[in-house]
Design an enzyme around this catalytic site. Structure first.
Site, short mmCIF file in Angstrom:
data_model
loop_
_atom_site.label_atom_id
_atom_site.label_comp_id
_atom_site.label_asym_id
_atom_site.label_seq_id
_atom_site.Cartn_x
_atom_site.Cartn_y
_atom_site.Cartn_z
N CYS A 158 6.57 28.59 30.52
CA CYS A 158 5.77 29.47 29.69
C CYS A 158 5.12 28.67 28.57
CB CYS A 158 6.67 30.56 29.09
SG CYS A 158 5.80 31.80 28.15
N HIS A 184 7.75 38.68 34.22
CA HIS A 184 7.70 37.66 33.17
C HIS A 184 6.86 38.15 31.99
CE1 HIS A 184 7.30 33.38 31.69
NE2 HIS A 184 6.22 33.92 31.16
N GLU A 185 5.67 38.68 32.29
CA GLU A 185 4.77 39.15 31.24
C GLU A 185 5.29 40.41 30.56
OE1 GLU A 185 2.55 37.22 30.08
OE2 GLU A 185 2.66 35.78 31.72
N HIS A 190 7.71 39.68 27.81
CA HIS A 190 7.09 39.33 26.53
C HIS A 190 6.90 40.56 25.65
CE1 HIS A 190 6.31 35.05 26.91
NE2 HIS A 190 5.82 35.23 28.12
#
Length: 92
Positions: free
Chosen positions: A15, A57-58, A61
């Site tokens: 990342c 993954h996003e 965030h």
């Protein structure tokens, strides 16, 4: 996000939040995304494989979670070492 089935996949993740660090993360391989578009209309999207991993993954965030919070610490290494010991063809 809802997992579809019990199948998982282990992928090396990195990342821009933590430059050059990599580690293996286990995530559901098949997910269902249920959301609303910008007009408030419901949408549903089913994803498998790499697109499912990227979306998770996003989405992490948005919850303040980085992949390093989920990674197997035994596999974490900076990129030169990760390339050296990785079985992943993309890193060779």
């Amino acid at each position: 996000l809802t997992p579809v089935g019990e199948t998982t996949t282990t992928t090396p993740e990195g990342c821009l939040s933590v430059p050059d660090l990599r580690g293996n993360v286990v995530r559901p391989d098949h997910i269902l995304l249920e959301a609303q578009d910008r007009f408030g209309s419901p949408i549903a999207l089913e994803l498998q494989g790499f697109p499912a991993v990227v979306l998770q993954h996003e989405a992490d965030h948005l919850d303040g979670v980085l992949y390093i919070d989920r990674a197997d610490t035994k596999t974490m290494a900076f990129l030169p070492e990760f390339k050296r010991y990785s079985d992943e063809e993309d890193y060779k």
